[in-house]
Design an enzyme around this catalytic site. Structure first.
Site, mmCIF file in Angstrom:
data_model
loop_
_atom_site.group_PDB
_atom_site.id
_atom_site.type_symbol
_atom_site.label_atom_id
_atom_site.label_comp_id
_atom_site.label_asym_id
_atom_site.label_seq_id
_atom_site.Cartn_x
_atom_site.Cartn_y
_atom_site.Cartn_z
ATOM 1 C CE1 TYR A 28 -4.207 1.606 0.292
ATOM 2 C CE2 TYR A 28 -2.983 3.130 1.649
ATOM 3 C CZ TYR A 28 -4.106 2.820 0.920
ATOM 4 O OH TYR A 28 -5.126 3.741 0.816
ATOM 5 C CE1 TYR B 107 -4.689 5.227 -2.054
ATOM 6 C CE2 TYR B 107 -6.353 6.938 -2.129
ATOM 7 C CZ TYR B 107 -5.610 6.025 -1.419
ATOM 8 O OH TYR B 107 -5.791 5.899 -0.059
#
Lengths: 147, 396
Positions: free
Chosen positions: B300, B350
């Site tokens: 992440y 994203y």
């Protein structure tokens, strides 16, 4: 003495929502930095919460924070995330620790230290500033060398 | 590799389909809206799986997805809805948590086919660099008056302390940004495809919140991503190659609050670590694998320092070794631990981290644009710094 506040009033977003926080800000308005301390087991806690995470008791006292404080970490913000901040970048956000307490820190600003002189571990001293009517913030300055 | 799960092998969860929309810059798909994008990704996932969308029985999403279960049931013609869940947590910290819910649902028999999805159309007023999107943070009064109003400034002090404690330098952060941008040059889906990044561009970019420069921060995008989860038994009847979910977990170390609220309370020694260590231990134990068996990872990357902290938390290098690890070229294509092979959140898009899971699936099918030869086990992480975060271990 009147003093321009470090950052301008940022409006409704800054208002407390949790009833547990009201007393914290009420003490700040009186220029007293107080944290919750469990009446049953004596452990301090912050942010304010309805029960003690160590023993589960809801009995609480609000005790004055120790005067010894230091810069635990920080950032210098260059991007103005709201139009109100446009004339105020770069500004610092300080994570202030109290070496006499275990894992209790607050988010604040250091008023008198240029960005390049901020150092993790530097001793700090509490001051108060009114950011908006009724909103008095606990802020910090560099502590005197021989405190 | 042995399974630590009590679930019968035939009932173990697999990902049998992935689906995505086009990924674009923020605002380019605003006229379609999040529901339409969610449906497109869902239909692509069911087509990929060879399943009729009407046979979806469960829905799982996270982070306040606006494509609500009844909207999805209606649009997809779902005939027998038996499960719907939403994982708590801001940003993408629930990406693998929603997968964990889907796994729990199929392994317990609550639903046969579960769609995991996330759809984002970045609206004005909810941009990541704008104040005002945090009314759902009930402790915001302890942050906002001091100018802590956007994710970059909320995470930056933790990164600053981490860099201070372990001697992490700007060059290490740059290597993360450059490595992922390089991967995006081979991935036509990536929003940053065709836009290579040089070290000079990286260093010259404006500072956002020290130590974060512009290219240390993820993009703002429009798009949707979906996964189709079912049991191994049912996967045998489907045309594709199933990817096994060895484990998917949520968690957070004690004392960690929502993002920067942890600044107040987390143990001082952990301040620069992120809060993934406990979750990591649980994840590997449940999967029955060790970090040394991981062939690649999708980490992440909302911010570059989070990647270094995650490498350490998930045991891919030692504590404090993240900087040296990336400086040695290990996360690049051909390195010992290729990361974010589609470009990651920094350079692909994203989509709150769910696209990292999709890329892990592609790797394990042998279909990545930056394929890791012989990839058998992949790690995916979701979020760091807030609580709960989540992660998953997948296997071919």
């Amino acid at each position: 003495m009147t003093m321009t506040s470090y950052l301008p009033d940022l409006g409704p977003i800054t208002a407390p929502q949790l009833p547990d926080h009201f007393a914290f800000w009420d003490y700040c308005a009186k220029r007293e930095l107080r944290f919750q301390c469990c009446s049953a087991c004596g452990q301090w806690r912050h942010p304010p919460a309805p029960v003690c995470p160590h023993c589960g008791s809801a009995a609480v006292e609000w005790k004055l924070a120790p005067s010894r404080a230091e810069l635990f970490s920080y950032t210098v913000v260059h991007h103005a995330s709201t139009p109100a901040l446009r004339g105020h970048v770069p500004y610092n956000i300080a994570i202030v620790a109290f070496p006499d307490l275990v894992d209790i820190r607050i988010v604040s600003n250091v008023l008198d230290v240029p960005p390049q002189e901020l150092r993790i571990g530097m001793p700090l001293q509490l001051v108060w500033q009114e950011q908006a009517p009724g909103r008095v913030l606990p802020l910090f300055v560099r502590a005197k060398a021989t405190a | 590799m042995s399974s630590a799960s009590p679930v019968r092998e035939s009932q173990r969860a697999c990902i049998v389909g992935i689906g995505e929309t086009r990924y674009t810059k923020r605002g380019e798909q605003a006229d379609r809206g999040e529901w339409a994008l969610a449906c497109e990704a869902a239909l692509n996932a069911t087509r990929d799986a060879g399943l009729d969308p009407r046979n979806i029985e469960g829905l799982a999403s996270y982070s306040g997805d606006t494509s609500l279960p009844w909207l999805m049931q209606h649009a997809l013609g779902i005939q027998h809805l038996r499960f719907a869940s939403m994982v708590w947590g801001g940003g993408g910290s629930g990406a693998c948590g929603s997968l964990a819910h889907a796994v729990a649902a199929v392994e317990s028999g609550q639903a046969a086919n579960v769609l995991v999805f996330r759809s984002i159309v970045q609206r004005p007023g909810s941009r990541y660099g704008e104040a005002g999107g945090f009314s759902e943070v009930p402790q915001i009064d302890l942050l906002a008056p001091f100018g802590m109003l956007m994710p970059a400034s909320m995470m930056a002090p933790s990164f600053m302390r981490y860099m201070h404690e372990y001697g992490i330098r700007t060059e290490h952060l740059a290597e993360v940004a450059l490595a992922f941008r390089d991967n995006a040059q081979r991935n036509p889906r990536a929003v940053m495809h065709g836009l290579p990044l040089s070290i000079n561009q990286y260093m010259a970019a404006r500072m956002i919140a020290e130590p974060l420069r512009l290219y240390d921060c993820c993009q703002e995008n429009d798009g949707a991503c979906a996964l189709l989860v079912t049991t191994a038994e049912r996967a045998r009847d489907l045309p594709g190659k199933p990817v096994r979910v060895l484990s998917a977990q949520q968690g957070g170390n004690p004392g960690w609050g929502s993002a920067t609220m942890g600044s107040h309370t987390m143990p001082a020694a952990e301040y620069g670590w992120g809060n993934g260590e406990q979750l990591s231990n649980d994840l590997y134990a449940a999967a029955g694998v060790s970090p040394s068996e991981v062939d690649f990872a999708q980490i992440y990357d909302h911010f570059t320092p989070a990647v270094l902290m995650s490498l350490e938390n998930f045991g891919l290098c030692g504590r404090g070794e993240g900087g040296d690890f990336v400086a040695a070229g290990k996360i690049r294509r051909g390195g010992s631990m290729p990361l974010n092979t589609a470009g990651g959140l920094l350079s692909e898009a994203y989509i709150h981290g769910l696209n990292l899971v999709a890329e892990a699936v592609r790797q394990l099918r042998g279909e990545s644009t930056s394929q890791v030869p012989g990839a058998r086990v992949g790690l995916v992480t979701a979020g760091i710094g807030s609580t709960p975060i989540s992660a998953a271990l997948l296997a071919a």
